[in-house]
Write an enzyme that holds these catalytic residues in place. Structure first.
Site, PDB file in Angstrom:
ATOM      1  CB  ILE A   1      -1.276   0.394   1.624  1.00  0.00           C
ATOM      2  CG1 ILE A   1      -2.071   1.218   1.271  1.00  0.00           C
ATOM      3  CG2 ILE A   1      -0.480   0.108   2.592  1.00  0.00           C
ATOM      4  CD1 ILE A   1      -2.810   0.677   1.676  1.00  0.00           C
ATOM      5  CB  THR A   2       3.515   2.231   1.624  1.00  0.00           C
ATOM      6  OG1 THR A   2       4.601   0.952   0.797  1.00  0.00           O
ATOM      7  CG2 THR A   2       3.467   1.870   2.882  1.00  0.00           C
ATOM      8  N   GLY A   3       3.532   2.018  -1.958  1.00  0.00           N
ATOM      9  CA  GLY A   3       3.538   2.092  -2.943  1.00  0.00           C
ATOM     10  C   GLY A   3       2.963   2.906  -4.229  1.00  0.00           C
ATOM     11  CD  GLN A   4       2.818   4.406 -10.266  1.00  0.00           C
ATOM     12  OE1 GLN A   4       3.790   5.116 -10.418  1.00  0.00           O
ATOM     13  NE2 GLN A   4       3.225   3.379 -10.419  1.00  0.00           N
TER      14      GLN A   4
ATOM     15  NE  ARG B   1       9.644  -3.362   2.896  1.00  0.00           N
ATOM     16  CZ  ARG B   1      10.073  -2.864   2.153  1.00  0.00           C
ATOM     17  NH1 ARG B   1      11.538  -4.341   2.292  1.00  0.00           N
ATOM     18  NH2 ARG B   1      10.415  -2.300   1.161  1.00  0.00           N
TER      19      ARG B   1
ATOM     20  CG  LEU C   1       5.354 -10.341   0.165  1.00  0.00           C
ATOM     21  CD1 LEU C   1       5.305  -9.612  -1.124  1.00  0.00           C
ATOM     22  CD2 LEU C   1       3.656 -10.650   0.363  1.00  0.00           C
TER      23      LEU C   1
ATOM     24  CB  SER D   1       5.704  -6.922 -14.604  1.00  0.00           C
ATOM     25  OG  SER D   1       6.613  -6.284 -15.264  1.00  0.00           O
TER      26      SER D   1
ATOM     27  CD  GLU E   1      10.678  -5.106 -17.297  1.00  0.00           C
ATOM     28  OE1 GLU E   1      10.861  -5.687 -17.749  1.00  0.00           O
ATOM     29  OE2 GLU E   1      10.279  -4.086 -17.740  1.00  0.00           O
TER      30      GLU E   1
ATOM     31  CE1 TYR F   1       9.410  -6.471 -10.389  1.00  0.00           C
ATOM     32  CE2 TYR F   1       9.759  -6.595 -12.304  1.00  0.00           C
ATOM     33  CZ  TYR F   1       8.774  -6.503 -11.311  1.00  0.00           C
ATOM     34  OH  TYR F   1       7.165  -5.814 -11.808  1.00  0.00           O
TER      35      TYR F   1
ATOM     36  NE  ARG G   1       6.745   3.699 -12.116  1.00  0.00           N
ATOM     37  CZ  ARG G   1       6.908   1.961 -12.627  1.00  0.00           C
ATOM     38  NH1 ARG G   1       7.260   1.671 -11.129  1.00  0.00           N
ATOM     39  NH2 ARG G   1       7.592   1.639 -13.632  1.00  0.00           N
TER      40      ARG G   1
ATOM     41  CB  VAL H   1      13.885   5.646 -17.106  1.00  0.00           C
ATOM     42  CG1 VAL H   1      12.278   5.144 -17.926  1.00  0.00           C
ATOM     43  CG2 VAL H   1      14.862   6.850 -17.835  1.00  0.00           C
TER      44      VAL H   1
END
Ligand code: NAP
Length: 324
Positions: A11-14, A35, A59, A125, A127, A149, A184, A189
């Site tokens: 939840i603390t991420g973008q 965390r 996690l 993702s 990726e 990743y 972000r 980038v």
């Protein structure tokens, strides 16, 4: 009707911060997993702290995941937590695997044991496509990850599919292409460009050092993408979906567009720096989100130009605020 409860890991991420806003607006009770750290660093959700319940879990720690699910009994879980920065995955491949790959199994095990009726979203993702087998990429395109990743995300994707098939869980994997925003992380980038453009415009520096300018990405706007996550969990059947704009742009195009927003010529400021080149970069990533369009009724609301403008304008304000 009872209030739906959603648990958001990361939840603390973008994405976590935008998803929390989205779900609160839909009258969910939002539980955010954080965390334990020695300092409080929840700036992306600062404005939501009186509306969400935060609980510590990790996690890497199975017991804590069981506890948080048992304590809050969510009806939906959005597993967004991950070590998500690709260069860091080359530096810490084992930690990346523990978090981004095995962390998914730990979450799914906790769901299976505590309450298999919980609907589960896994943040997969683009990726995973890496050295792409076809352009554009769909849900059927084979994976060929090009980083620890990406490899960890492939594992997370397949273990989600496996728990759906083996245990009949309502588990969905959202194969999201890059999505950006003023929230972000600075190491990515797009944000590096928008923030440094704002610094250059305000006279704080002259140069912006970038890696390969000819890498291209399919960039969307994060708030559009969290809407797709929610839609996946509202369907009758669990499934996997590509979420993308279907457009691809070079990093040099992003840089040019960002400098254009503040009336500067990017060629006067951008320098290439070997240090920012990737060990093994991905090829032409561009997604085909036709299935999400057809089944979820999803389409992006903000286009590339709008995204770049939104990010640069937000960073212009941020830099001005920091200087004041
Ligand atoms: P992000 O800003 O890097 O956020 C990652 C989150 O994971 C943070 O809240 C972080 O917590 C948390 N986290 C990391 N390790 C953890 C652990 N061991 N236990 C608990 N929490 C942990 O990522 P994002 O851009 O919001 O992306 C969300 C998810 O979508 C990620 O899984 C990412 O890989 C995936 N994804 C993102 C994109 C994109 O373009 N943004 C595209 C495809 C997929 P701290 O704040 O404590 O570090």
């Amino acid at each position: 009707m009872t209030q739906p409860v959603a648990l958001i890991t990361g939840i603390t991420g973008q994405d976590g911060s935008y998803l929390a806003e989205f779900l609160l607006a839909k009258a969910y009770k939002v539980v955010g997993m954080v965390r334990r750290t020695s300092v409080f660093h929840h700036h992306r959700i600062e404005h939501l702290l009186d509306q969400v319940v935060l609980e510590q879990a990790d996690l890497l720690d199975q017991t804590s995941l069981h506890s948080i699910i048992r304590n809050h009994r969510p009806s939906e879980i959005y597993n967004l937590a991950a070590q998500s920065f690709i260069p860091a995955s080359f530096e810490a491949p084992v930690l990346t695997g523990e978090t981004t790959a095995l962390g998914v199994t730990r979450m799914l095990e906790a769901v299976r044991e505590v309450d298999p009726s919980i609907r589960f979203y896994q943040a997969s993702s683009s990726e995973m496509f890496g050295k792409v087998r076809e352009v554009p990429q769909t849900e059927q395109t084979p994976f060929h990850p090009r980083s620890p990743y990406g490899a960890a995300k492939v594992y997370g994707h397949w273990i989600t599919v496996n728990y759906r098939e083996a245990y009949d869980l309502f588990a969905c994997s959202g194969i999201l292409f890059n999505h950006e925003s003023p929230r972000r992380g600075m190491e990515f980038v797009t944000r590096k460009i928008s923030y440094n453009v704002a610094c250059i415009k305000q006279g704080l520096q002259q140069e912006l050092a970038l890696g390969n300018l000819d890498t291209s990405r399919d960039w969307g706007y994060a708030p559009d993408y969290v809407r797709a996550m929610w839609l996946m969990l509202q369907q009758d059947e669990p499934d996997d979906y590509v979420v993308a704009t279907g457009e691809t742009h070079l990093i040099r195009e992003f840089a040019k567009a960002a400098f254009d927003v503040v009336d500067l010529d990017w060629r006067n400021h951008v320098v290439q720096d070997e240090r920012f080149m990737r060990e093994a970069d991905v090829d032409l990533l561009v997604g085909d989100a036709a299935k999400a369009g057809r089944k979820l009724g999803w389409e992006p609301a903000l286009d590339f130009a709008g995204l770049v403008t939104t990010m640069v304008e937000a960073d212009m304000e941020l830099v001005a605020f920091k200087r004041a």
